[in-house]
Design an enzyme around this catalytic site. Structure first.
Site, PDB file in Angstrom:
ATOM      1  N   GLU A 100      -2.794   0.685  -0.762  1.00  0.00           N
ATOM      2  CA  GLU A 100      -1.603  -0.144  -0.578  1.00  0.00           C
ATOM      3  C   GLU A 100      -1.894  -1.350   0.308  1.00  0.00           C
ATOM      4  O   GLU A 100      -1.352  -2.440   0.096  1.00  0.00           O
ATOM      5  CB  GLU A 100      -0.480   0.686   0.061  1.00  0.00           C
ATOM      6  CG  GLU A 100       0.317   1.525  -0.916  1.00  0.00           C
ATOM      7  CD  GLU A 100       1.212   0.705  -1.809  1.00  0.00           C
ATOM      8  OE1 GLU A 100       0.684  -0.126  -2.570  1.00  0.00           O
ATOM      9  OE2 GLU A 100       2.439   0.904  -1.772  1.00  0.00           O
ATOM     10  N   THR A 128       5.666 -10.333  -1.936  1.00  0.00           N
ATOM     11  CA  THR A 128       6.021  -9.463  -0.812  1.00  0.00           C
ATOM     12  C   THR A 128       6.114 -10.266   0.483  1.00  0.00           C
ATOM     13  O   THR A 128       6.994 -10.038   1.304  1.00  0.00           O
ATOM     14  CB  THR A 128       4.986  -8.329  -0.667  1.00  0.00           C
ATOM     15  OG1 THR A 128       4.902  -7.642  -1.915  1.00  0.00           O
ATOM     16  CG2 THR A 128       5.398  -7.334   0.405  1.00  0.00           C
TER      17      THR A 128
END
Lengths: 318, 318
Positions: free
Chosen positions: B139, B192
């Site tokens: 991640e 993001t």
């Protein structure tokens, strides 16, 4: 011939109530989390009379207003009698053991005890949630706003979580059986408004997230009874860093709590009382003695109480 | 003679894994609360080989880096092999069904699937918690920081609560059996970093308290399975007011969700996907059709998925 107290009680027209002290704003649970204390509390006698209205007949232990509309117990009782459209009145005696301004729910005990007592005299008692809304009217007199942080655990017992006010939502959390509680009450005064004023209007988003995770972790730890999660969660990054400035030697006393094996420590309500949790009674008792001795060296008197979390809130006593 | 895939699987040297899509940042649980989706996910094939290291042999469905150190699944796998001091290597196939950048845990599925698959090939499997720490390395490649919001529900299944990172603490919350989930994925891109940049550094203390109460109420509602509390709690006062600006027609689509009987609505992850909850499948399906039609009028394509919360996370498939 006048009825004796005993006769009245037997006939269900008078109750004697024990209303416990409570700790609110428990670390991660500012404005949210509270618990009731075992063995520390006030007593009240509530009598049903035919004359409508609320009369306070006797107050012992503290100097407090005798006029019902100026007294938290009186205001709570009046709100309840009006709310339930009572066709009777109430007289009450209030015997204070919890010091006013100590931060362990003195006003809440009076407000909660009054409505709990009245409820015991009703043919059809109302719910704890409804009782809480009436007791909050009393709290509003004491602190300027209707909050349930202390009255909820005082009425429900155990540990309560308030998740909202519109509508009022109170969760009675599972018990934490093995926890011992120490209370330290330094003899200083902190006005609730000062304790509010010292808080910042804004807080870092990352701290807000951490606090939410702590509170959620605390709730889960009780349902799972996960001791390690419990200890990790019962921390306060939002409020304590500000309010601790109002309490002399806070950091020292907190550090000492860890040295004595306590696994949580925090401000009770808006202070000045502080609480500590330990898994062994001896740890709490030793810690209370040590911190009392420390404060004495600093020429500050403190009262200490060794207690547990009371599973029961207000209750009838003989 | 070369072994066929079927022979390898029978001998335990190859597994095929389904790794579900996930919704993170669930309303009151920013950086904290996530759940796995049923029937939406990627498939991966993980093979144990004697040559150390990680090789990606095939990727279908999306254009993604084939070099292990540039691929989230590769990085997660490498971290795990190093962590467990493996004396073998891994080759993998990644078959993407979850669109990258959709906000329903595409990178998490790859990272989680890789470590879950490797674990199935071990004589002594490691815990879900440890698996999560390795998946977080993947991640980090995708988003720049090691977070578990999506990989935790992808590995654990159901609904997960992350209460801290030091140490990493994941609570598998009780299931919410009767909840149907709708996913709306408008075809826009939200980086993001933009979703992070739009958040304020500071938030009002009162909102922080409300959010903590909501999250705590949500957790309690699952343990008690209290539908009303569940609905009252699954709200977001901290993050949604800012991030919704990145999603066209957010307020309209949220309002429509209520009209169709949905009892929760929010941004999935950092968007652009959104999710809705309802207690009846028909409500979700009708809502998805209506909002798809609305977006079409606005010349915006959306994908919709009707799903449930998956009790299981990553799992072996034939």
């Amino acid at each position: 011939m006048e009825k004796t107290n005993k006769e009245l009680r037997l006939r269900g027209e008078e109750v004697k109530v024990f209303c416990p002290a409570t700790v609110a704003n428990v670390n991660c649970g500012f404005d949210t989390l509270g618990f009731a204390l075992e063995g520390i509390g006030d007593e009240m006698v509530i009598r049903k009379v035919t004359t409508p209205g609320v009369t306070i007949e006797l107050i012992t232990g503290e100097k407090l207003p005798m006029e019902a509309h100026n007294n938290v117990a009186g205001v709570a009782a009046m709100a309840m009698l009006e709310g339930i459209q009572a066709d009777f009145g109430i007289t009450m005696e209030i015997h204070k053991n919890i010091r006013c301004g100590s931060g362990i729910g003195s006003s809440a005990a009076s407000a909660a005890g009054a409505v709990y007592g009245i409820n015991q005299l009703l043919d059809t008692p109302i719910s704890n949630l409804e009782l809480t809304t009436y007791a909050m009217k009393g709290e509003a007199l004491a602190s300027g706003n209707e909050h349930a942080d202390n009255v909820a655990p005082c009425i429900y017992g155990g540990t309560t979580l308030i998740t909202g006010y519109a509508p009022l939502r109170i969760i009675a959390l599972p018990p934490m059986e093995t926890v011992y509680v120490g209370i330290l009450h330094p003899h200083i005064k902190i006005a609730t408004k000062d304790a509010r004023a010292i808080l910042p209007k804004n807080v870092p988003l990352k701290d807000a997230i951490t606090q939410a995770q702590r509170l959620a972790g605390f709730v889960a730890s009780l349902y799972e009874w996960d001791k390690q999660l419990f200890v990790e969660s019962i921390q306060d990054v939002l409020v304590e860093p500000h309010r601790k400035q109002l309490i002399p030697h806070f950091d020292k006393i907190k550090t000492v709590s860890k040295e004595y094996g306590c696994m949580a420590f925090g401000i009770s309500g808006s202070g000045p009382s502080m609480f500590a949790f330990a898994f062994a009674k001896a740890d709490i008792d030793n810690y209370l003695a040590a911190s009392k001795a420390y404060y004495k060296q600093q020429n500050l008197d403190v009262d200490t109480y060794s207690s547990r979390i009371a599973n029961e809130g207000c209750r009838q006593v003989p």
